[in-house]
Design a protein around this motif. Structure first.
Motif, mmCIF file in Angstrom:
data_model
loop_
_atom_site.group_PDB
_atom_site.id
_atom_site.type_symbol
_atom_site.label_atom_id
_atom_site.label_comp_id
_atom_site.label_asym_id
_atom_site.label_seq_id
_atom_site.Cartn_x
_atom_site.Cartn_y
_atom_site.Cartn_z
ATOM 1 N N LEU A 4 3.041 2.485 9.094
ATOM 2 C CA LEU A 4 2.197 2.636 7.901
ATOM 3 C C LEU A 4 3.030 3.285 6.790
ATOM 4 N N ILE A 5 3.122 2.613 5.651
ATOM 5 C CA ILE A 5 3.805 3.229 4.497
ATOM 6 C C ILE A 5 2.741 3.733 3.535
ATOM 7 N N LEU A 6 2.693 5.037 3.388
ATOM 8 C CA LEU A 6 1.788 5.650 2.412
ATOM 9 C C LEU A 6 2.594 5.852 1.136
ATOM 10 N N PHE A 7 2.341 5.005 0.184
ATOM 11 C CA PHE A 7 3.161 4.972 -1.023
ATOM 12 C C PHE A 7 2.449 5.695 -2.163
ATOM 13 N N ALA A 8 3.169 6.574 -2.850
ATOM 14 C CA ALA A 8 2.551 7.306 -3.966
ATOM 15 C C ALA A 8 3.500 7.338 -5.162
ATOM 16 N N VAL A 15 9.998 -1.655 -2.691
ATOM 17 C CA VAL A 15 8.708 -2.216 -2.263
ATOM 18 C C VAL A 15 8.783 -3.738 -2.188
ATOM 19 N N ASN A 16 9.410 -4.367 -3.172
ATOM 20 C CA ASN A 16 9.556 -5.833 -3.145
ATOM 21 C C ASN A 16 10.249 -6.288 -1.873
ATOM 22 N N GLY A 57 4.882 -5.977 11.010
ATOM 23 C CA GLY A 57 4.492 -4.715 11.636
ATOM 24 C C GLY A 57 4.301 -3.588 10.632
ATOM 25 N N VAL A 58 4.544 -3.879 9.336
ATOM 26 C CA VAL A 58 4.442 -2.838 8.308
ATOM 27 C C VAL A 58 3.158 -3.009 7.491
ATOM 28 N N THR A 59 2.393 -1.932 7.384
ATOM 29 C CA THR A 59 1.234 -1.911 6.481
ATOM 30 C C THR A 59 1.622 -1.097 5.256
ATOM 31 N N PHE A 60 1.585 -1.737 4.094
ATOM 32 C CA PHE A 60 1.936 -1.042 2.857
ATOM 33 C C PHE A 60 0.643 -0.604 2.171
ATOM 34 N N HIS A 61 0.522 0.696 1.938
ATOM 35 C CA HIS A 61 -0.724 1.241 1.398
ATOM 36 C C HIS A 61 -0.405 2.048 0.135
ATOM 37 N N ASP A 62 -0.767 1.486 -1.020
ATOM 38 C CA ASP A 62 -0.439 2.104 -2.303
ATOM 39 C C ASP A 62 -1.588 3.041 -2.708
ATOM 40 N N VAL A 67 4.368 6.888 10.556
ATOM 41 C CA VAL A 67 3.848 7.055 9.197
ATOM 42 C C VAL A 67 5.022 7.405 8.275
ATOM 43 N N LEU A 68 5.248 6.537 7.290
ATOM 44 C CA LEU A 68 6.291 6.813 6.289
ATOM 45 C C LEU A 68 5.613 7.184 4.979
ATOM 46 N N PHE A 69 6.010 8.301 4.428
ATOM 47 C CA PHE A 69 5.504 8.727 3.124
ATOM 48 C C PHE A 69 6.593 8.354 2.112
ATOM 49 N N GLN A 70 6.290 7.436 1.234
ATOM 50 C CA GLN A 70 7.315 6.992 0.267
ATOM 51 C C GLN A 70 6.891 7.355 -1.152
ATOM 52 N N TYR A 71 7.805 8.032 -1.874
ATOM 53 C CA TYR A 71 7.446 8.504 -3.222
ATOM 54 C C TYR A 71 8.682 8.978 -3.984
ATOM 55 N N PRO A 72 8.575 9.031 -5.314
ATOM 56 C CA PRO A 72 9.623 9.686 -6.103
ATOM 57 C C PRO A 72 9.427 11.199 -6.020
ATOM 58 N N PHE A 73 10.523 11.923 -5.933
ATOM 59 C CA PHE A 73 10.446 13.388 -5.857
ATOM 60 C C PHE A 73 9.967 13.910 -7.214
#
Ligand code: FMN
Length: 197
Positions: free
Chosen positions: A5-9, A23-24, A31-36, A61-67
């Motif tokens: 699960l990618i929790l994208f913020a 993201v593209n 197997g990846v769920t992208f959740h914006d 669970v991957l948390f993806q974001y700009p710092f």
């Protein structure tokens, strides 16, 4: 296959350079769920139950974001405060996330050298991420080293594309049941493992 699960913020995704390219590249990985999160909750009205159900369905669970000012964007912090609650994520009987893996995928404007004792940011990423590491630990999750892409403000698009391909390779590997994510524990930055640093 492990489910990721990618929790994208990203509060200004329309202006994004690097995260847009990442993201593209990874949206179609099996197997990846992208959740914006900013797309789902523009008013910050997080559906806690739905988010908890989503977490339960996934192994990583991957948390993806700009710092942003040495932390996560505001909506992701709100998500953490509301979703990772006592009695569900931690505390007595709070073991819903136990044994799952957590990893932070972060892009920074500052370069690698700035995130050191001698650098202008004074602290390493590991040090700055301590509250997030401890949050994962509190929830009984297995905390993987972060995947940090530094120096994004001055990075050329070709280099960003290379990073995106390495990121995609990491996701493929993590999804593979025969690969042990715990073997990554102890590394400083997963970019050094999957990319060229
Ligand atoms: C409000 C704000 C706060 C930021 N804080 C930091 C920071 O603390 N450290 C850093 O290295 N970069 C910081 N940056 C730079 C962003 O992290 C960088 O522009 C972003 O990772 C690039 O990703 P994008 O192209 O997907 O937007 C900040 C940017 C903004 C807009």
């Amino acid at each position: 296959m492990r489910k990721i699960l990618i929790l994208f913020a990203h509060p200004a995704f329309e202006k994004s350079r690097i995260n847009r390219i990442l993201v593209n590249e990874i949206e179609a990985v099996k197997g990846v769920t992208f959740h914006d999160l900013y797309e789902w909750y523009p008013e910050m009205d997080i559906d806690v139950k739905a988010e908890q159900e989503l977490l339960i369905e996934h192994d990583i669970v991957l948390f993806q974001y700009p710092f942003f000012l040495f932390g996560v964007p505001a909506l992701l912090k709100e998500w953490m405060d509301l979703v990772l609650v006592y009695g569900w994520a931690f505390g007595s009987n709070g073991n819903a996330l136990k044994g799952k893996w957590a990893c932070h995928v972060i892009t920074t404007g500052g370069n690698k050298a700035s995130y050191s004792k001698e650098g202008y940011n004074r602290f390493t990423m590991k040090e700055l991420l301590v509250p997030l590491e401890q949050t994962a630990c509190l929830c009984g999750m297995r905390y993987l080293p972060p995947y940090v892409i530094h120096g994004t403000n001055v990075m050329k698009p070709e280099r960003m594309q290379e990073h995106a391909e390495h990121y995609r390779e990491m996701l493929r590997l993590l999804a593979d049941q025969t690969f042990d994510p715990d073997s990554l524990t102890g590394l400083e930055n997963l970019v050094d493992q999957f990319g060229k640093g």
